[in-house]
Each structure stands twice: as C-alpha cells, then as structure tokens.
Design a protein around this motif. Structure first.
Motif, short mmCIF file in Angstrom:
data_model
loop_
_atom_site.label_atom_id
_atom_site.label_comp_id
_atom_site.label_asym_id
_atom_site.label_seq_id
_atom_site.Cartn_x
_atom_site.Cartn_y
_atom_site.Cartn_z
N SER A 203 90.31 92.25 -66.54
CA SER A 203 92.00 92.60 -66.43
C SER A 203 92.89 91.80 -67.69
N LEU A 204 92.93 92.53 -68.40
CA LEU A 204 94.43 92.66 -69.75
C LEU A 204 95.83 91.88 -68.63
N VAL A 205 95.48 91.63 -67.58
CA VAL A 205 97.23 91.35 -66.83
C VAL A 205 96.88 90.02 -66.97
N ARG A 206 96.07 89.75 -66.66
CA ARG A 206 95.27 88.17 -66.33
C ARG A 206 95.31 87.38 -67.67
N LYS A 207 94.40 87.91 -68.92
CA LYS A 207 94.63 86.95 -69.89
C LYS A 207 95.63 86.94 -70.30
N LEU A 208 96.74 87.89 -69.95
CA LEU A 208 97.63 88.20 -71.37
C LEU A 208 98.68 87.46 -70.28
N THR A 209 98.26 86.63 -68.41
CA THR A 209 99.58 85.70 -68.42
C THR A 209 99.21 84.51 -68.82
N GLY A 210 97.49 84.34 -69.03
CA GLY A 210 97.17 82.87 -69.61
C GLY A 210 96.74 82.81 -68.60
N ILE A 211 96.80 83.22 -67.27
CA ILE A 211 95.67 82.55 -65.92
C ILE A 211 94.74 82.42 -66.02
N GLU A 212 94.46 80.64 -65.59
CA GLU A 212 92.57 80.07 -66.44
C GLU A 212 92.44 80.68 -64.71
N PHE A 213 91.13 80.76 -65.44
CA PHE A 213 89.75 81.88 -64.66
C PHE A 213 88.33 81.00 -64.73
N PRO A 214 88.70 79.92 -63.97
CA PRO A 214 86.99 79.08 -64.26
C PRO A 214 85.53 79.67 -63.39
N SER A 296 74.00 108.24 -62.79
CA SER A 296 75.10 107.49 -62.94
C SER A 296 74.54 105.50 -62.71
N SER A 297 75.45 105.39 -63.49
CA SER A 297 74.32 103.64 -63.86
C SER A 297 75.62 102.77 -64.15
N THR A 298 75.23 101.18 -63.67
CA THR A 298 75.92 100.07 -64.51
C THR A 298 75.22 99.08 -64.51
N ARG A 299 75.71 98.23 -65.34
CA ARG A 299 74.68 96.88 -65.06
C ARG A 299 75.85 96.00 -64.74
N PHE A 300 74.72 95.04 -63.96
CA PHE A 300 75.62 93.61 -63.85
C PHE A 300 75.49 92.86 -63.68
N THR A 301 75.98 91.16 -63.49
CA THR A 301 75.58 89.98 -63.74
C THR A 301 75.94 89.07 -62.08
N ASP A 302 75.33 87.88 -62.08
CA ASP A 302 76.44 86.82 -61.12
C ASP A 302 77.27 85.93 -61.87
N ASN A 303 78.47 87.10 -63.00
CA ASN A 303 78.80 86.03 -63.23
C ASN A 303 80.17 85.63 -62.15
N CYS A 304 80.29 84.45 -62.16
CA CYS A 304 81.42 83.68 -60.82
C CYS A 304 82.64 83.37 -60.93
N ARG A 305 84.10 83.88 -61.39
CA ARG A 305 84.93 83.15 -61.47
C ARG A 305 86.23 83.66 -60.57
N GLN A 306 87.34 82.81 -60.70
CA GLN A 306 88.29 82.98 -60.34
C GLN A 306 89.64 82.84 -60.36
N ALA A 307 90.71 83.13 -60.51
CA ALA A 307 92.08 82.69 -60.86
C ALA A 307 92.46 81.41 -60.52
N ASN A 308 92.87 80.88 -60.94
CA ASN A 308 93.72 78.98 -60.08
C ASN A 308 94.91 79.59 -59.23
N THR A 309 95.34 80.30 -59.80
CA THR A 309 96.57 81.44 -58.95
C THR A 309 96.58 82.93 -59.16
N TYR A 310 96.39 83.34 -58.20
CA TYR A 310 96.78 85.13 -58.36
C TYR A 310 98.97 85.34 -58.31
N ARG A 311 99.47 84.60 -59.35
CA ARG A 311 100.82 85.10 -59.40
C ARG A 311 101.20 83.85 -60.67
N ALA A 312 101.91 84.34 -61.57
CA ALA A 312 103.07 83.63 -62.29
C ALA A 312 103.61 84.37 -62.77
N GLY A 313 104.64 83.28 -62.04
CA GLY A 313 106.44 84.53 -62.08
C GLY A 313 105.66 86.14 -61.46
#
Length: 528
Positions: A203-214, A296-313
């Motif tokens: 998500s570009l929206v998440r990245k531009l808000t600066g919300i952490e994604f640990p 039809s195809s996709t690659r996937f991983t088990d990358n597990c991350r969650q935004a520390n908040t779902y709202r910034a302003g």
C-alpha cells in the motif's frame, strides 16, 4: 504526502471519501459507505478485474455479511459454477489417504491437513443462527470481485479505472488526493473528506502516512497457478507433504500450488514462467510434470505484518493495506471483508455529521485484535508445514487431533470466524457477537431487514416504550416489531449496520432500555 509532489494538478469536485483500490475490500467498503449516505470515489490503476488466481473460498462471517446485503443468490450461483468444475476435476483425480479431495461440503484445512465435514459437530452453539449460508463456500476471488463491482455500480458508486494514486496532502479539513491516469492524460487531484487505502500489501497510502508495519520476515516461496500440464497422473489430489515442501493439486482443473522453504522469491513482480513453475512442481512433488502454458499465476510468501493503527488523521487502511500474511487457511479476503463491514457505516455516520469522529477509534480497537489473531493463525500453519523433523512430529500430532470430532470442530470454528466477537458494553450473551439470523413469524428472516445497510431495533415484545427510544434516529436506525417463536426469551435486539449485536434484552430482564447503546453507536438523536 506524495510520491510525486511536483505534479501539476487541477482540482475536481469534492467527495466525502476516496477509496484507493477496487478489489473486493475496496468495492465492498465503497458500497457500505454509499448505503450510509456518503459520496464515494474509487480509484484503481488496473483496467479490469484481476483474473489472477487468488482466494478461493469464503468463511461463514463473510457469507453472512453478504447475505445480509441480499447477495446470497448471486454467491450461490458462483459457488455452484465452481462446484461443477470441482466435480470435473474429481472425475479424474483422487486424493491421498490423509488428504482426500474435499467433499462438496468443504470443512477447510489447517496447514494442508484436510478437515472432514462428517466429523464436525454442527450442534455446537457457535454455528447456531447463521441462516441459509452453509452451502456457499467455494467462491473464487475474481467472480466475487465482479459481483461486488456490479453491486457497487447499482448503488451508484463511481469507480475510475486506469487511474493511479500517486500521493496526497492531508490536513484537518480533508485530503487532497493526487491522481495520474495510466493512459497518459493529464494528472489531476480530487478533494475529499477522507481517504481509505485498500491498495494491497504494498500500500502506497500506508507508506505515505508513515504508519508502522511491524511483523515477521518470510521464509517460504509459494506458487499458485492455473496451467496446462501433462504428466500429472502421479499427483495426488488435495494437499500433500513431501520431503521438500508441500503441494496442492486441484480442486479445480489445472490448479497447482507449491510451497518451498528456501526463503522468499527474489522477484515478486515479473510474470511466473512455465519453466519457473515447472521447476518448482518437480522439486516439490518429485514428479516429472511438464508445464506447457500458465494461464494465471502468483507468487506468495509468509510475510506477516500488521499496521500498528488503522487510522492516521483523515487517512484509514483496510484489507491487505492493514495486514499481510500467508494465504493458508483462506483468511485474507475474509479478514478484509470484515474490515470493510466494520468501517463503512462508522465512517458514513461521521461524514454525515451524525456521529463524532471518535467513533472511528472503535475501528482499530475492534478489528486490530482479529487481524493479530489471523497473523498468528497463519504463522502456526507455517510451523506445522516445515519439512524438518520437529515440525513433522508436530504435524503428526495436529493431524491426529484434526481427525477427532473435538479437533475438527475447534479448527472449523476458528477458520469459519464464528468465534469472533467485539468487547462491547453490556451483559447479554449476544452483545458484541454477530446477530443470529432470527426466523420471524411473518416468514422473513433478520437478514431480510438489513439489506439497506441501516441499524435495526427489533422489538419482539410489542413494546411501544422501547420503540420510542429510537425517535430521532430516522434514516439511521430502522424499527421493526415482530415475533420470533424460535427465541421466545428475547424481548429486543439492536443490530448495528455490520450485523453485530449492539444491545439485547430478554423478556425477564428488568432493564429494557437501549438508549445508551443508541447514543454510543449513532450519536445523539435529532433534536436532542
């Protein structure tokens, strides 16, 4: 905040909400917002629905949510079409002893350990009150996305495709969203009160808000594809473990999935070639399969991350923009649908000035714990799937447990989402849980009265004082007087627009006043 802050723009008409991303979550959120009276614009860089093979099934909470919006007949049609393809596959491929091809009533799987529907204790109270949704489960993501696109369009949602969000500027009054058409047209901007990022795990929206994604780093490379293949006769249908990893063959013709524990892929973006897929299939299965064409195809991983908040302003996140994890257990799409159902009505009330902005704080408070659980649920499946002695020993134990009535019932309750509830004020056992699909005396069911996306105060005791409590909430809370012979102990139920019970009372209760719950969720009544 902008990836291209120097872009020259012209401002367009204001919107209440801009939603970035026209996947299932973005489309459903836009529909919920529109039902709530908000003017919504959805922007999507793709020209059409992404036909890449992704999610393949819906859990009970998702199916019930869409049923409450009148979409069950359409879902049933998608399910039946997928089942016909499933039957075509099972005519030519069987399953292994431990991993049989799933029966028509699919109970799910945990880490590729198939769960037997005949071992499920359907009398468990957690499964009560779901309504007529138990035969809908096999719903691939692409046809679901097309269905939600038609549904949103019928409601009047404006969707602009081939338009990419490149940045935004947020202030106390709203958000200026910068957009670039992918056809080379001039960039422009729209002004909105709110922006919601439903733009996926990167998500570009998440990245531009600066919300952490640990979170935790990936350790697998997975492939999922629909392909033309020969030499597949030795492959076993369903999920299978090997000395190298895990693979799944079927249940749709040409569908193959492989998992290798050799770290994440070096390239997630480029198309999966027939040679790349073939090499993975051969390594994992030990069978000399030849892949002729990848549809039809996709690659996937088990990358597990969650935004520390779902709202910034004035910027919010939903779906994969708020949380990413492996696809095992089919939780991702369902988790995102839950986000959309929870956020849509709340943001619409705030937009209309009928609820204070603090109502949005309940979005993160209610959805973040469920997202955290899903991440751990998928991590546990990776631990059981690893091709090493400790994990294989653990897998043997889990397989034995899954082969019992109690084990199957526990796992299915978790996979289906029927365990989910929110910690809401009130002592009634229904409070905070999905409202049961009550069968009313006039032949209708509760879900029939929730199609419009408004809250519902259901009076089951013909109490005029109770109904008067909803005065001033016209257009927000509907009132229905009915009787329910199947639940004679219930006097009244207040159902939120997302189907969650906000308040309930029994006939023998001394307290029969929903005023506090009405004010908590829907603000002060008009004229107060």
């Amino acid at each position: 905040m902008s990836a291209d802050a120097n872009t020259e723009t012209n401002h367009e008409t204001n919107y209440d909400v801009v939603v970035s991303g026209a996947g299932p979550v973005g489309l459903l959120l836009a529909a919920e917002l529109t039902l709530g009276g908000a003017r919504v614009l959805v922007v999507e860089r793709l020209a059409d629905v992404d036909e890449t093979i992704k999610a393949g099934g819906l859990n009970s909470t998702t199916t019930v949510a869409l049923y409450r919006r009148g979409l069950l007949p359409a879902l049933t049609g998608i399910h039946e079409e997928a089942m016909s393809r499933f039957k075509e596959f099972t005519r030519t491929h069987g399953g292994s002893d431990n991993n049989p091809v799933p029966p028509p009533k699919f109970a799910g799987h945990f880490s590729g350990i198939m769960l037997r529907a005949d071992l499920l204790d359907e009398s468990d109270p957690a499964f009560a009150g779901l309504g007529p949704v138990d035969r809908v489960g096999l719903v691939p993501q692409a046809p679901l996305e097309r269905l939600l696109g038609r549904y949103a369009g019928e409601l009047g949602v404006e969707v602009r495709r081939q338009v990419e969000l490149t940045g935004f500027d947020a202030d106390e009054e709203g958000v200026t969203v910068r957009l670039v058409p992918t056809d080379g047209s001039a960039p422009y901007a729209v002004r909105a009160g709110w922006l919601v990022g439903c733009d996926g795990g990167r998500s570009l929206v998440r990245k531009l808000t600066g919300i952490e994604f640990p979170g935790t780093a990936p350790e697998i490379t997975g492939y999922q594809a629909i392909a033309d293949m020969t030499g597949t006769e030795p492959l076993r249908g369903g999920w299978n473990t090997t000395d190298v990893g895990t693979y799944a063959f079927g249940p749709l013709p040409g569908r193959i999935l492989t998992v290798e524990f050799d770290g994440p892929p070096t390239d997630r973006q480029s198309p999966v070639t027939a040679e790349e897929l073939q090499a993975s299939v051969r390594r994992v299965t030990g069978v000399d399969v030849t892949v002729h064409k990848v549809h039809s195809s996709t690659r996937f991983t088990d990358n597990c991350r969650q935004a520390n908040t779902y709202r910034a302003g004035r910027v919010l996140l939903a779906g994969d923009a708020a949380h990413v994890h492996s696809p095992f257990g089919g939780q991702g799409l369902n988790l995102g649908v839950g986000d959309a159902m929870n956020l849509g009505w709340k943001l619409a009330l705030v937009v209309r000035g009928q609820a204070p902005v603090e109502l949005l704080d309940t979005y993160t408070a209610e959805r973040h714990p469920i997202g955290a659980w899903v991440l751990d649920w998928t991590r546990a499946q990776i631990a059981v799937m690893r091709p090493e002695p400790h994990s294989r020993a653990l897998r043997s134990v889990v397989t034995d447990l899954a082969g019992t009535v109690d084990g199957t019932t526990y796992l299915v309750k978790r996979i289906s989402g029927v365990w989910q509830h929110y910690d809401l004020p009130g002592d009634h056992p229904l409070t905070g849980r999905s409202a049961p699909d009550l069968e009313l005396a006039d032949g209708t069911r509760l879900a029939d009265h929730l199609h419009n996306g408004r809250a519902l105060l259901l009076d089951l005791a013909d109490d005029p004082k109770l109904r008067a409590r909803a005065d001033g909430y016209e257009g927000v809370v509907d009132v229905l007087t009915a009787s329910c012979h199947g639940r004679p102990e219930l006097a009244a139920v207040l159902v939120r627009p997302d189907g969650i019970t906000a308040w309930a009372a029994d006939t023998d209760s001394a307290e029969n006043d929903p005023t506090d719950a009405l004010r908590l969720w829907f603000g002060a009544p008009a004229g107060a």
